[in-house]
Design a protein around this motif. Structure first.
Motif, PDB file in Angstrom:
ATOM      1  N   THR A  53      28.432  38.530  29.264  1.00 41.64           N
ATOM      2  CA  THR A  53      29.470  38.297  30.259  1.00 41.64           C
ATOM      3  C   THR A  53      29.670  39.543  31.101  1.00 41.64           C
ATOM      4  OG1 THR A  53      31.231  39.002  28.728  1.00 41.64           O
ATOM      5  CG2 THR A  53      30.730  36.646  28.830  1.00 41.64           C
ATOM      6  N   GLU A  81      38.424  38.373  36.101  1.00 39.46           N
ATOM      7  CA  GLU A  81      37.531  37.221  36.093  1.00 39.46           C
ATOM      8  C   GLU A  81      36.346  37.481  35.176  1.00 39.46           C
ATOM      9  OE1 GLU A  81      36.333  36.171  40.009  1.00 39.46           O
ATOM     10  OE2 GLU A  81      38.294  35.355  40.562  1.00 39.46           O
ATOM     11  N   THR A  82      35.856  36.430  34.532  1.00 43.09           N
ATOM     12  CA  THR A  82      34.687  36.516  33.658  1.00 43.09           C
ATOM     13  C   THR A  82      33.535  35.743  34.283  1.00 43.09           C
ATOM     14  OG1 THR A  82      36.062  36.703  31.663  1.00 43.09           O
ATOM     15  CG2 THR A  82      33.770  36.028  31.366  1.00 43.09           C
ATOM     16  N   GLU A  93      32.829  41.083  33.242  1.00 42.15           N
ATOM     17  CA  GLU A  93      34.248  40.933  33.530  1.00 42.15           C
ATOM     18  C   GLU A  93      34.669  41.960  34.580  1.00 42.15           C
ATOM     19  OE1 GLU A  93      36.755  40.472  29.898  1.00 42.15           O
ATOM     20  OE2 GLU A  93      34.829  40.743  28.861  1.00 42.15           O
ATOM     21  N   SER A  94      35.417  41.491  35.563  1.00 46.33           N
ATOM     22  CA  SER A  94      35.902  42.382  36.615  1.00 46.33           C
ATOM     23  C   SER A  94      37.076  41.725  37.321  1.00 46.33           C
ATOM     24  CB  SER A  94      34.789  42.690  37.623  1.00 46.33           C
ATOM     25  OG  SER A  94      35.199  43.664  38.547  1.00 46.33           O
TER      26      SER A  94
END
Length: 255
Positions: free
Chosen positions: A128, A134-135, A130-131
């Motif tokens: 994944t 949001e994933t 993630e930032s």
């Protein structure tokens, strides 16, 4: 009537000024820099000084991760002899609303080296990014692939973009050929004294994102007698993100 005539002359004169270099509209370029953040006190994470890869090590296992910029990707996958852009990971057209060429994807190059374990396995579908809360899940080269795990499909992506002309179909076939050769594939165990390398591809970052976390979930270190995962670990790679637009240097010229 005279007012309209004078206005028309003004527009023509302004156009001449722009075209002759007096007032050149700025050309924008998008820059993205992704820099590793090493966890404090964790000697199992290092930076390779040769190519700036982030390296995770554990008892003979090495996981190397490096973000690839659009410029690097375009250099690796140049246009065809006739100039057609076939790089599946970048764009070559300026977005008329943004005024620059936006990124198509976020791309990492992953290399896994197994020096000591009998057999290990990395499933890119379980990775994944993630930032900004949001994933994101990775893009799979197949028709279904990792969609059941929430992943995305390159085949679906390029089918949606496929035009009606034979030229567009040919370009997308070239792109899919590159994808199959370069992405990190699923269900390919890595035995002792061997390695695997491939691209790990996600959606583009949002303009406001300034950090990202890349996680390899359930990385398999060993299997039981039945071939099922016995020991797994999660490996995280954290990065700072610096992105924005700049004006391209003008070549100048006279009208």
């Amino acid at each position: 009537m005279r007012a309209r005539y004078m206005a028309l002359i003004g527009l023509v004169a302004l156009g001449l000024v722009w075209s002759c270099g007096g007032l050149v509209p700025p050309q924008l370029a998008y820059d993205l820099h992704v820099m590793s953040i090493l966890p404090e006190g964790r000697g199992d994470y290092t930076i390779d000084p040769d190519d700036s890869s982030t390296v995770f090590s554990k008892e003979g296992l090495l996981i190397r991760v490096r973000h690839l910029s659009d410029a690097e990707l375009n250099e690796r996958f140049p246009p065809l002899y006739d100039g057609r852009h076939v790089n599946p990971y970048t764009r070559d057209d300026i977005d008329p609303e943004k005024g620059y060429i936006p990124p198509r994807f976020t791309v990492f190059e992953v290399e896994i080296i197994n020096k000591t374990y009998a057999k290990i396995e990395f499933d890119p579908a379980k990775a994944t990014m993630e930032s900004g809360g949001e994933t994101h899940r990775y893009y799979d080269p197949g028709r279904e692939g990792a969609v059941v795990l929430g992943g995305n499909s390159f085949t679906k992506y390029y089918k949606m973009e496929l035009g009606t002309s034979g030229n567009e179909r040919e370009i997308n076939l070239e792109r899919m050929g590159i994808i199959y050769k370069t992405v990190f594939h699923r269900h390919r165990p890595i035995f002792r004294d061997s390695s695997q390398k491939g691209m790990l591809v996600f959606d583009p970052l949002l303009p406001e994102n300034d950090e990202l976390l890349l996680t390899f979930h359930e990385f398999v270190l060993s299997f039981d007698a039945s071939g099922n995962p016995e020991e797994t670990i999660d490996v995280e790679f954290r990065f700072a993100v610096d992105q924005g637009t700049r004006e391209k240097a003008s070549a100048g010229g006279a009208g």
